[in-house]
Design a protein around this motif. Structure first.
Motif, short mmCIF file in Angstrom:
data_model
loop_
_atom_site.label_atom_id
_atom_site.label_comp_id
_atom_site.label_asym_id
_atom_site.label_seq_id
_atom_site.Cartn_x
_atom_site.Cartn_y
_atom_site.Cartn_z
N ILE A 21 -22.02 -12.92 -9.32
CA ILE A 21 -21.19 -12.13 -8.42
C ILE A 21 -19.79 -12.76 -8.35
O ILE A 21 -19.63 -13.96 -8.63
CB ILE A 21 -21.83 -12.01 -7.03
CG1 ILE A 21 -22.04 -13.41 -6.41
CG2 ILE A 21 -23.15 -11.26 -7.12
CD1 ILE A 21 -22.55 -13.37 -4.98
N PRO A 22 -18.77 -12.01 -7.99
CA PRO A 22 -17.41 -12.56 -7.94
C PRO A 22 -17.27 -13.80 -7.06
O PRO A 22 -16.50 -14.71 -7.37
CB PRO A 22 -16.58 -11.39 -7.39
CG PRO A 22 -17.34 -10.17 -7.77
CD PRO A 22 -18.80 -10.57 -7.72
N GLU A 23 -18.03 -13.86 -5.97
CA GLU A 23 -17.94 -15.00 -5.05
C GLU A 23 -18.24 -16.33 -5.74
O GLU A 23 -17.78 -17.39 -5.29
CB GLU A 23 -18.89 -14.80 -3.86
CG GLU A 23 -18.46 -13.71 -2.91
CD GLU A 23 -18.82 -12.31 -3.36
OE1 GLU A 23 -18.48 -11.35 -2.64
OE2 GLU A 23 -19.43 -12.14 -4.44
N TRP A 24 -18.99 -16.29 -6.82
CA TRP A 24 -19.33 -17.48 -7.59
C TRP A 24 -18.07 -18.25 -7.98
O TRP A 24 -18.08 -19.47 -8.09
CB TRP A 24 -20.08 -17.02 -8.84
CG TRP A 24 -20.63 -18.07 -9.74
CD1 TRP A 24 -19.98 -18.70 -10.75
CD2 TRP A 24 -21.94 -18.59 -9.73
NE1 TRP A 24 -20.81 -19.57 -11.39
CE2 TRP A 24 -22.04 -19.52 -10.78
CE3 TRP A 24 -23.07 -18.35 -8.94
CZ2 TRP A 24 -23.21 -20.21 -11.05
CZ3 TRP A 24 -24.23 -19.04 -9.23
CH2 TRP A 24 -24.29 -19.96 -10.27
N TYR A 25 -16.99 -17.52 -8.19
CA TYR A 25 -15.75 -18.10 -8.72
C TYR A 25 -14.70 -18.42 -7.67
O TYR A 25 -13.66 -18.97 -8.01
CB TYR A 25 -15.16 -17.14 -9.77
CG TYR A 25 -16.10 -16.92 -10.92
CD1 TYR A 25 -16.22 -17.87 -11.93
CD2 TYR A 25 -16.91 -15.80 -10.98
CE1 TYR A 25 -17.11 -17.69 -12.97
CE2 TYR A 25 -17.79 -15.61 -12.02
CZ TYR A 25 -17.89 -16.55 -13.01
OH TYR A 25 -18.77 -16.37 -14.04
N TYR A 26 -14.93 -18.06 -6.40
CA TYR A 26 -13.88 -18.35 -5.41
C TYR A 26 -14.40 -18.73 -4.03
O TYR A 26 -13.60 -19.03 -3.15
CB TYR A 26 -12.91 -17.17 -5.29
CG TYR A 26 -13.46 -15.96 -4.56
CD1 TYR A 26 -13.37 -15.85 -3.17
CD2 TYR A 26 -14.06 -14.93 -5.26
CE1 TYR A 26 -13.87 -14.76 -2.51
CE2 TYR A 26 -14.56 -13.83 -4.60
CZ TYR A 26 -14.46 -13.74 -3.23
OH TYR A 26 -14.96 -12.65 -2.59
N GLN A 27 -15.69 -18.75 -3.82
CA GLN A 27 -16.20 -19.00 -2.47
C GLN A 27 -17.22 -20.15 -2.47
O GLN A 27 -18.43 -19.94 -2.43
CB GLN A 27 -16.85 -17.72 -1.94
CG GLN A 27 -17.10 -17.75 -0.47
CD GLN A 27 -17.49 -16.38 0.03
OE1 GLN A 27 -17.75 -15.46 -0.73
NE2 GLN A 27 -17.52 -16.25 1.33
#
Length: 88
Positions: A21-27
């Motif tokens: 998921i996108p959150e993997w890369y910023y959260q």
């Protein structure tokens, strides 16, 4: 529970497919059990808490930063179309 175990499963079993998921890369906080929720235990008796990260990441912030740098790298940019063809 464990990024290294998930990676190993994807590398050794054709049925073990993961989507990042996108959150993997910023959260990075998504890898911490900051509220101390009881997530249970594994069959081995080990308590489940924070996500276990690979040995090359000292913190969730390291893991997120390094993952994002890899995703945005020239290598990935120049080869992404090959991987998309394999998946779809």
């Amino acid at each position: 529970h464990s990024v290294p175990l998930a990676w190993q499963g994807c590398q050794t079993g054709f049925a073990d497919v993961k989507e990042l998921i996108p959150e993997w890369y910023y959260q990075p906080e998504m890898f911490r059990n900051m509220n101390g929720f009881d997530m249970g235990t594994r069959d081995s008796g080990e308590n489940i808490g924070d996500v276990k990260l690979p040995p090359w990441a000292e913190t969730p912030e390291d893991f997120t930063r390094i993952s994002r740098e890899a995703l945005e790298s020239e290598y990935v940019s120049s080869n992404l179309h090959h991987w998309i063809d394999l998946i779809f």
